[in-house]
Design a protein around this motif. Sequence first.
Motif, PDB file in Angstrom:
ATOM      1  N   SER A  99      33.800  32.838  53.194  1.00  0.00           N
ATOM      2  CA  SER A  99      35.074  33.019  52.240  1.00  0.00           C
ATOM      3  C   SER A  99      35.835  31.511  52.035  1.00  0.00           C
ATOM      4  N   ASN A 111      37.624  37.740  48.576  1.00  0.00           N
ATOM      5  CA  ASN A 111      38.611  37.730  47.902  1.00  0.00           C
ATOM      6  C   ASN A 111      39.468  36.517  47.940  1.00  0.00           C
ATOM      7  N   ARG A 150      35.493  38.010  44.750  1.00  0.00           N
ATOM      8  CA  ARG A 150      35.609  39.233  43.815  1.00  0.00           C
ATOM      9  C   ARG A 150      37.234  39.548  44.203  1.00  0.00           C
ATOM     10  N   GLY A 151      37.510  40.623  43.724  1.00  0.00           N
ATOM     11  CA  GLY A 151      38.967  41.231  43.477  1.00  0.00           C
ATOM     12  C   GLY A 151      39.857  40.571  42.598  1.00  0.00           C
ATOM     13  N   SER A 152      40.940  40.811  42.598  1.00  0.00           N
ATOM     14  CA  SER A 152      41.922  40.348  41.576  1.00  0.00           C
ATOM     15  C   SER A 152      42.267  38.871  41.856  1.00  0.00           C
ATOM     16  N   LEU A 180      35.480  38.522  39.482  1.00  0.00           N
ATOM     17  CA  LEU A 180      36.801  38.782  39.535  1.00  0.00           C
ATOM     18  C   LEU A 180      37.125  40.091  38.459  1.00  0.00           C
TER      19      LEU A 180
END
Length: 366
Positions: free
Chosen positions: A265, A289, A311-313, A334
Amino acid sequence: MGRMKVSLAALVTLAFCFSANACPPGDRAALLAFKAALNEPYLGIFNSWTGTDCCTNWYGVSCDPDRRVADIVLRGESEDPIFEKAGRSGYMSGEIAASVCQLDRLTTLVVADWKAIAGEIPACIPSSLPILRIFDIVGNQISGKIPADIGSLGRLTVLNLADNKLTGAIPPSIVNLGSVMHLDLSNNKLTGEIPADVGKLTMMSRALLSRNQLTGSIPISFANIYRLADIDLSMNRISGSIPAQLGTMPVLSTLNLDSNRLSGSIPTSLLSSAGLNVLNISRNSLEGNLPDVFGPKTYFTVLDLSYNQLRGSIPKSLSSAKYIGHLDLSYNHLCGPIPVGSPFDHLEASSFANNDCLCGSPLRTC
């Protein structure tokens, strides 16, 4: 008899004047052997290397108060009138002769940007030039390995070997260059790992190692270098995770780690750093994220996280940043709405392209 005495006195005076205006024969001979190994066909910069006094009007040569050769500065890219008159940059072939090692009072050796100088770095340089402070041979075709004992150049402040064809590993002894401030080994064919104890280079402000074939991980000890403002390890084969400690470095402003094999990460410390303003970690295998850690002190002129596995917002806190110039989140996974307001109102669709399901301006409406 009187006339004979006058003649002897005149000869003594003449001999004194000659010696006062001449550099040591050994230095002159070393320079001429250095010149003989090089071919500069267009500018004629070596035409001035004549006569007994190599300390005066020899192009690129200067001496110390003892009339020993102290500096050789020959740059193929220069604003010197000889270049302007010729209307061209420099071109020189040949090699750097080992005779340069006889100039044991040398503090500066610059033979840069001549495009075709080949051969290897003379192995005798580290042991023979003890007070060398600047060693710059950027922009040639020099091959072979960096001398294993390069670390014995204890007074070196600039080591620039970039844009050559050097191979082999970075010598472990390089961490003994306790005075080095500018280290540039970029654009060569260096292999192996960055020495784990690179943090011993406590005076270093720039560490430029991009465009090589370096492997292994990013040494955590980089974080021990208080003055380090610029780290460029891009376009290598470096793997492992990004040390979170890099985000706590007090003066680090530019961190380029793009085009490697980094995983894991993104450390929260990198994105929340108040001093870091150029961060390029694109074209890796980073995942997870995006940390929601931006705030009023966030100031990125470049923030490139593209071509990863994020990934994620997109964190809403990005809109509270003091300044975001170039932002690239493309080619990730994303999803969700793109936050409104600055900096998103001045970014183009390409900054968000090729994600899984991002929506909102400048992409399709949600």
